[in-house]
Design a protein around this motif. Sequence first.
Motif, mmCIF file in Angstrom:
data_model
loop_
_atom_site.group_PDB
_atom_site.id
_atom_site.type_symbol
_atom_site.label_atom_id
_atom_site.label_comp_id
_atom_site.label_asym_id
_atom_site.label_seq_id
_atom_site.Cartn_x
_atom_site.Cartn_y
_atom_site.Cartn_z
ATOM 1 N N ARG A 215 0.854 -1.190 0.000
ATOM 2 C CA ARG A 215 0.000 0.000 0.000
ATOM 3 C C ARG A 215 0.893 1.244 0.000
ATOM 4 N NH1 ARG A 215 -5.387 -0.953 1.130
ATOM 5 N NH2 ARG A 215 -5.806 -3.007 1.985
ATOM 6 N N GLY A 216 0.721 2.071 -1.018
ATOM 7 C CA GLY A 216 1.452 3.326 -1.092
ATOM 8 C C GLY A 216 2.891 3.223 -1.561
ATOM 9 N N CYS A 217 3.370 2.043 -1.897
ATOM 10 C CA CYS A 217 4.760 1.936 -2.368
ATOM 11 C C CYS A 217 5.013 0.610 -3.066
ATOM 12 C CB CYS A 217 5.740 2.115 -1.213
ATOM 13 S SG CYS A 217 5.852 0.717 -0.101
ATOM 14 N N VAL A 218 6.176 0.544 -3.678
ATOM 15 C CA VAL A 218 6.704 -0.685 -4.250
ATOM 16 C C VAL A 218 8.057 -0.900 -3.587
ATOM 17 C CG1 VAL A 218 7.580 -1.798 -6.348
ATOM 18 C CG2 VAL A 218 5.513 -0.395 -6.452
ATOM 19 N N SER A 219 8.293 -2.092 -3.086
ATOM 20 C CA SER A 219 9.581 -2.426 -2.488
ATOM 21 C C SER A 219 10.327 -3.363 -3.422
ATOM 22 C CB SER A 219 9.396 -3.134 -1.138
ATOM 23 O OG SER A 219 8.786 -2.273 -0.223
ATOM 24 N N ALA A 220 11.645 -3.243 -3.415
ATOM 25 C CA ALA A 220 12.458 -4.124 -4.245
ATOM 26 C C ALA A 220 13.699 -4.526 -3.467
ATOM 27 C CB ALA A 220 12.853 -3.421 -5.544
ATOM 28 N N ALA A 221 14.135 -5.723 -3.693
ATOM 29 C CA ALA A 221 15.367 -6.223 -3.087
ATOM 30 C C ALA A 221 16.131 -6.991 -4.144
ATOM 31 C CB ALA A 221 15.061 -7.110 -1.889
ATOM 32 N N ALA A 222 17.449 -6.890 -4.091
ATOM 33 C CA ALA A 222 18.303 -7.620 -5.024
ATOM 34 C C ALA A 222 19.235 -8.507 -4.230
ATOM 35 C CB ALA A 222 19.105 -6.640 -5.875
ATOM 36 N N GLY A 223 19.516 -9.634 -4.779
ATOM 37 C CA GLY A 223 20.417 -10.552 -4.111
ATOM 38 C C GLY A 223 21.145 -11.399 -5.115
ATOM 39 N N SER B 292 18.479 -2.936 -1.582
ATOM 40 C CA SER B 292 17.016 -2.862 -1.518
ATOM 41 C C SER B 292 16.587 -1.412 -1.632
ATOM 42 C CB SER B 292 16.493 -3.471 -0.215
ATOM 43 O OG SER B 292 16.937 -2.711 0.891
ATOM 44 N N GLY B 293 15.318 -1.217 -1.910
ATOM 45 C CA GLY B 293 14.776 0.127 -2.009
ATOM 46 C C GLY B 293 13.265 0.122 -1.884
ATOM 47 N N ARG B 294 12.722 1.272 -1.475
ATOM 48 C CA ARG B 294 11.275 1.482 -1.408
ATOM 49 C C ARG B 294 10.952 2.673 -2.281
ATOM 50 N NH1 ARG B 294 8.275 -0.810 2.900
ATOM 51 N NH2 ARG B 294 6.837 0.932 2.888
ATOM 52 N N ALA C 265 8.213 1.600 -11.203
ATOM 53 C CA ALA C 265 9.016 1.458 -9.989
ATOM 54 C C ALA C 265 9.970 0.270 -10.100
ATOM 55 C CB ALA C 265 8.103 1.290 -8.767
ATOM 56 N N ALA C 266 9.520 -0.829 -10.677
ATOM 57 C CA ALA C 266 10.377 -2.013 -10.841
ATOM 58 C C ALA C 266 11.532 -1.702 -11.788
ATOM 59 C CB ALA C 266 9.560 -3.194 -11.361
ATOM 60 N N SER C 267 11.265 -0.996 -12.866
ATOM 61 C CA SER C 267 12.308 -0.621 -13.817
ATOM 62 C C SER C 267 13.339 0.284 -13.145
ATOM 63 C CB SER C 267 11.674 0.073 -15.021
ATOM 64 O OG SER C 267 12.649 0.426 -15.961
ATOM 65 N N ARG C 268 12.858 1.256 -12.397
ATOM 66 C CA ARG C 268 13.759 2.157 -11.657
ATOM 67 C C ARG C 268 14.598 1.378 -10.646
ATOM 68 N NH1 ARG C 268 11.766 6.704 -7.440
ATOM 69 N NH2 ARG C 268 13.826 7.158 -6.586
ATOM 70 N N ALA C 269 13.958 0.463 -9.933
ATOM 71 C CA ALA C 269 14.669 -0.341 -8.927
ATOM 72 C C ALA C 269 15.762 -1.181 -9.573
ATOM 73 C CB ALA C 269 13.684 -1.236 -8.180
ATOM 74 N N MET C 270 15.453 -1.820 -10.681
ATOM 75 C CA MET C 270 16.445 -2.663 -11.345
ATOM 76 C C MET C 270 17.653 -1.845 -11.766
ATOM 77 S SD MET C 270 15.514 -5.692 -11.145
ATOM 78 C CE MET C 270 14.034 -6.353 -10.460
ATOM 79 N N LYS C 271 17.420 -0.633 -12.280
ATOM 80 C CA LYS C 271 18.535 0.234 -12.677
ATOM 81 C C LYS C 271 19.349 0.656 -11.452
ATOM 82 C CE LYS C 271 16.275 1.876 -16.807
ATOM 83 N NZ LYS C 271 15.361 2.871 -17.325
ATOM 84 N N GLU C 272 18.663 1.119 -10.404
ATOM 85 C CA GLU C 272 19.366 1.591 -9.209
ATOM 86 C C GLU C 272 20.111 0.469 -8.488
ATOM 87 O OE1 GLU C 272 16.641 3.745 -6.724
ATOM 88 O OE2 GLU C 272 16.351 5.323 -8.217
#
Length: 176
Positions: free
Chosen positions: A5-13, A25-27, A44-51
């Motif tokens: 709710r209100g965000c997308v979270s991403a984690a990389a490993g 990781s990022g929110r 948001a997923a595209s931005r997260a993958m780049k970051e």
Amino acid sequence: VCMERGCVSAAAGERFLNRRRLTGSGRYALEGDEFPGPDDLAAAASRAMKELGRRSSKVLLGVPREWVVIRTAQMPSTVKENMGPVVTYEIDRLTPLSAADAMYDHVIGAERDKRIAITLMAARRERLSPFVAALTEKGLPPVRMSTPSVDAAQLCRHLAGSGTFVSLHVDPYGYE
């Protein structure tokens, strides 16, 4: 990538020699207090993958628990080798969804007294398809979907080397 709710979270490993390591990781906050729409999730997923430096990584999509029906059932152990077709045949008996109307998966549990436990997770295809399409359009097709609590349980099992644990997630909207 997880819808909240209100965000997308991403984690990389990464995984090396069967050891897992979190690398970042990022929110990503969204306007409002609702779950993201398909385009917001994909952006948001595209931005997260780049970051996070993961342009060609596999995407695991965390869907809201509220969208998923989770059921446990007992099956004869003789169907263990053909559990996929058996679950497809039984899904309308175990959930309010038909196989054609659902995206679903199962986890095989303990086997006792010629019976095997399964956990079935299913969500409405019409609800999830726009999210899968939006991610795929950005070059990020999900290879798996689950709820965050199920993913956390699997991570705990891998990290602790144990199949028994309790996980509790509490937020302003409820708990699981």
